[in-house]
Design a protein around this motif. Structure first.
Motif, short mmCIF file in Angstrom:
data_model
loop_
_atom_site.label_atom_id
_atom_site.label_comp_id
_atom_site.label_asym_id
_atom_site.label_seq_id
_atom_site.Cartn_x
_atom_site.Cartn_y
_atom_site.Cartn_z
N ASP A 8 -15.90 -25.15 12.05
CA ASP A 8 -16.56 -24.18 12.93
C ASP A 8 -15.55 -23.11 13.32
N VAL A 9 -15.91 -21.84 13.13
CA VAL A 9 -14.99 -20.78 13.50
C VAL A 9 -14.85 -20.73 15.03
N ARG A 10 -13.86 -20.03 15.48
CA ARG A 10 -13.53 -19.92 16.90
C ARG A 10 -14.77 -19.54 17.73
N GLY A 11 -15.01 -20.34 18.78
CA GLY A 11 -16.07 -20.02 19.71
C GLY A 11 -17.46 -20.44 19.30
N ARG A 12 -17.59 -21.14 18.16
CA ARG A 12 -18.91 -21.57 17.69
C ARG A 12 -18.96 -23.10 17.61
N PHE A 13 -20.07 -23.65 18.05
CA PHE A 13 -20.35 -25.08 17.99
C PHE A 13 -19.20 -25.90 18.56
N GLY A 14 -18.49 -26.70 17.76
CA GLY A 14 -17.49 -27.60 18.31
C GLY A 14 -16.13 -27.00 18.56
N SER A 15 -15.93 -25.74 18.20
CA SER A 15 -14.59 -25.14 18.31
C SER A 15 -14.38 -24.46 19.66
N GLU A 16 -13.13 -24.48 20.09
CA GLU A 16 -12.77 -23.83 21.34
C GLU A 16 -12.70 -22.31 21.17
N GLY A 17 -12.57 -21.62 22.31
CA GLY A 17 -12.37 -20.18 22.27
C GLY A 17 -13.66 -19.40 22.40
N THR A 18 -13.53 -18.09 22.27
CA THR A 18 -14.64 -17.15 22.40
C THR A 18 -14.94 -16.53 21.05
N TRP A 19 -16.22 -16.48 20.71
CA TRP A 19 -16.61 -15.89 19.42
C TRP A 19 -16.80 -14.39 19.56
N TYR A 20 -16.01 -13.66 18.82
CA TYR A 20 -16.21 -12.22 18.63
C TYR A 20 -16.14 -12.04 17.12
N PRO A 21 -17.29 -11.77 16.46
CA PRO A 21 -17.37 -11.87 15.01
C PRO A 21 -16.21 -11.21 14.27
N PHE A 22 -15.61 -11.99 13.38
CA PHE A 22 -14.61 -11.56 12.40
C PHE A 22 -13.23 -11.24 12.98
N ALA A 23 -13.12 -11.08 14.28
CA ALA A 23 -11.87 -10.57 14.86
C ALA A 23 -10.68 -11.50 14.61
N GLN A 24 -10.90 -12.83 14.67
CA GLN A 24 -9.80 -13.79 14.55
C GLN A 24 -9.79 -14.53 13.22
N GLU A 25 -10.63 -14.12 12.28
CA GLU A 25 -10.77 -14.93 11.07
C GLU A 25 -9.53 -14.89 10.17
N ALA A 26 -8.77 -13.79 10.19
CA ALA A 26 -7.56 -13.75 9.38
C ALA A 26 -6.50 -14.73 9.89
N PRO A 27 -6.05 -14.64 11.15
CA PRO A 27 -5.03 -15.59 11.60
C PRO A 27 -5.53 -17.02 11.69
N ASP A 28 -6.79 -17.21 12.10
CA ASP A 28 -7.31 -18.58 12.18
C ASP A 28 -7.44 -19.20 10.80
#
Length: 607
Positions: free
Chosen positions: A82-102
């Motif tokens: 689960d990407v950041r901020g969605r379902f079981g993952s911690e953090g806040t979801w802001y689409p695509f912003a953290q997908e490179a480092p994560d």
């Protein structure tokens, strides 16, 4: 490319370790399900290549479970996160912003585990295709290969925005994703409010630009912030140059690994898929491959796109194809992927155009292998707009009055098909006869769209022989407007003669696009129009591949709106995403010897 590959033997059972928390660089932990090869109910000791998919759509969804078990049975560890901020993952979801480092952190964490042999591949489509490309711009040392299906190249240039206009499907997307936000899943009342808002999405979209604190999205601040940001960032500024949004800005830094790009001619990422392949094949040493079918977004498992059917030969077995690729580039097997051509495209057309038992139009088509894309033998053939409504291969020879119409933002041309995704229930992707239908949002009647007074049509004579068009289509319009800012749209259509099934004939959309005139001289700056002055406007339609049969015609429809596919320009020149006023605009398309408005069609063999 093959339709079926046996590949790695199904020699294992599967153990799933759920909700393994993987740490990111900032300490946020992302929930990950690990599917491990097993025997007798226990993970097999040893090291295996890992396949990673990162998703905002719930790692525990049925399709992800199926995929995880499919690959684990065949000797891979499959990780679904689960990407950041969605379902079981911690953090806040802001689409695509953290997908490179994560994504980078996840690849390297997986590679360090005792059950990993040091090779990590990635897979996934749509958001899950784009987040692969994002992490690849950071070049993780243990990234070994990717299968990027229907992913982005630049969200500004041809995904969230297109030639300056906003694709409203992403506002629809924000409302839809709010229903499964972590906050909504934890609060039944909030989820009910989100569902009610989405049930009325047509009303919200029709109101005009979304405004802060006026919709149920205000209950989910990061979701509302994202929707407002993509509405109001009209220029190609630093916002759009983030790694998660602008893969194309970082091609030089992009990982040099074998990559298979999968797309469809009626997919919302058709242009992006081709652009990624074209650019990276030129500058990387690793094999880059392109597979383009006749599909809508993720529609490779069916034979149709909208009202068009392409036959049983048009679909693929997605997992078997991916297995062949991973067996080759993660395990080093001599799989069928070793013999694939760099490019395989589906050329649409050549069917009998009759209605089949399901009511769809038999368009037919065939697969063809190529050494490269775009095709070197597809030469740009000009077709000129003429004042009498013809579309001809020779330019107008003398002066002529322009073709004119009035664009009223309060009565936009409705969207009927096209390269669309994630837009239900308001829009349907694919090819359709270009007339109104009760099940298409915004249609007020069943008449042809070009019967409207704000649509101009230019049409060729019947083609004398079968003619293939494969590649991107360029439009050059000489236009003027009474407004300081406005839009112009172009839609390429194949006109099919009348038949027993369709006595009025058919007008099937092939590809289309739009241009916002304030960005005619560059996407990073606003330059308003001088009312009445003639400007040359150049823009690219999405690529296509089709055989126009002898006796058929091509038509281009020119207008100034395509709603709700694109946001409607208010014609005032005011700030995008904030303007509440609208005004009508008198539009002129010039097509004389001095102003040769035209299309450049990629005709295979030169016409």
């Amino acid at each position: 490319m093959p339709q079926l590959y046996q590949g790695s033997a199904q020699q294992f059972n599967v153990v799933c370790k759920s909700d393994v928390m993987v740490p990111m660089r900032d300490g946020t932990q992302l929930a990950t399900d690990l599917y491990l090869p097993a025997l007798d109910g226990k993970p097999v000791l040893g090291r295996f290549p890992v396949i990673l998919e990162r998703t905002p759509y719930d790692k525990a969804a049925a399709g992800n479970v199926t995929n995880g078990r499919y690959f684990a049975r065949r000797g891979y560890v499959c990780a679904v996160q689960d990407v950041r901020g969605r379902f079981g993952s911690e953090g806040t979801w802001y689409p695509f912003a953290q997908e490179a480092p994560d994504g980078y952190a996840t690849v390297e964490w997986l590679a360090a585990q005792e059950w990993c042999d040091g090779k990590v591949g990635t897979m996934g489509g749509s958001y899950c295709g784009s987040d692969q490309s994002a992490l690849a711009t950071l070049n993780p040392p243990h990234l070994a290969t990717m299968i990027v299906a229907v992913g982005a190249s630049s969200y500004y240039h041809c995904s969230m925005r297109q030639n300056g206009a906003l694709e409203l499907r992403f506002i629809i997307y924000a409302f839809r994703m709010a229903i499964t936000s972590k906050e909504a899943l934890a609060d039944p009342n909030l989820q009910a409010a989100a569902r009610q808002a989405f049930d009325r999405i047509g009303e919200w979209i029709s109101l005009g630009p979304l405004r802060a604190s006026t919709s149920p999205l205000q209950l989910l601040p990061s979701y509302e912030r994202w929707a407002l940001d993509i509405l109001t960032h009209g220029e190609y500024d630093d916002y759009w140059k983030q790694r998660g949004y602008a893969i194309s800005q970082y091609y030089e830094q992009h990982a040099d690994v074998p990559t298979l790009y999968i797309g469809g001619w009626y997919d919302s990422y058709a242009r992006a898929t081709c652009e990624n392949f074209i650019a990276l094949r030129r500058i990387k040493k690793s094999p880059q491959a392109l597979l383009m079918g006749p599909w809508t977004h993720g529609g490779w498992g069916v034979t149709y796109a909208g009202d068009l059917d392409f036959g049983v030969q048009s679909h693929i077995d997605y997992n078997d194809l991916r297995l062949a690729w991973f067996d080759r580039y993660l395990k080093g097997f001599r799989s069928e992927a070793a013999d694939w051509s760099p490019v395989r495209i589906f050329v649409m057309g050549a069917g009998n155009d009759a209605r089949n038992y399901g009511g769809r139009i038999d368009r037919g088509g065939h697969w063809r292998d190529e050494d490269d894309y775009p095709l070197s033998r597809a030469k740009p053939a000009p077709y000129y707009l003429h004042g009498d409504g013809q579309l001809l291969p020779h330019a107008p020879a003398e002066a002529a009055s322009p073709s004119v119409f009035t664009f009223d933002p309060s009565n936009p041309v409705p969207t009927v098909g096209g390269s669309i995704s994630a837009a239900d229930p308001l829009m349907q992707p694919g090819g359709f006869d270009q007339r109104g239908r009760a099940d298409f949002f915004g249609c007020k009647d069943g008449l042809p769209l070009n019967a409207r007074n704000d649509v101009l049509s230019f049409q060729t004579p019947p083609f004398e022989r079968d003619t293939e068009i494969t590649g991107p289509v360029e439009v050059i319009l000489h236009a003027s407007s009474s407004a300081q800012d406005t839009d112009f749209t172009a839609k390429l259509i194949e006109v099919i003669p009348a038949s027993v099934d369709d006595t009025a004939g058919l007008a099937i959309n092939l590809t289309d696009s739009i241009i916002r005139t304030r960005y005619r001289n560059g996407w990073d700056k606003t330059e308003l129009l001088e009312p009445g002055k003639i400007y040359e406007l150049r823009f690219q339609l999405y690529p296509t591949s089709v055989v126009v049969k002898a006796g058929h015609r091509l038509r281009v429809d020119i207008s100034s709106s395509n709603f709700p596919r694109f946001d409607v320009n208010p014609n005032t020149g005011g700030p995008l995403g904030l303007e509440r006023r609208v005004q009508k605009a008198d539009q002129s398309i010039h097509h004389d010897a001095e102003h040769p408005s035209r299309l450049l069609l990629p005709v295979v063999g030169g016409g």
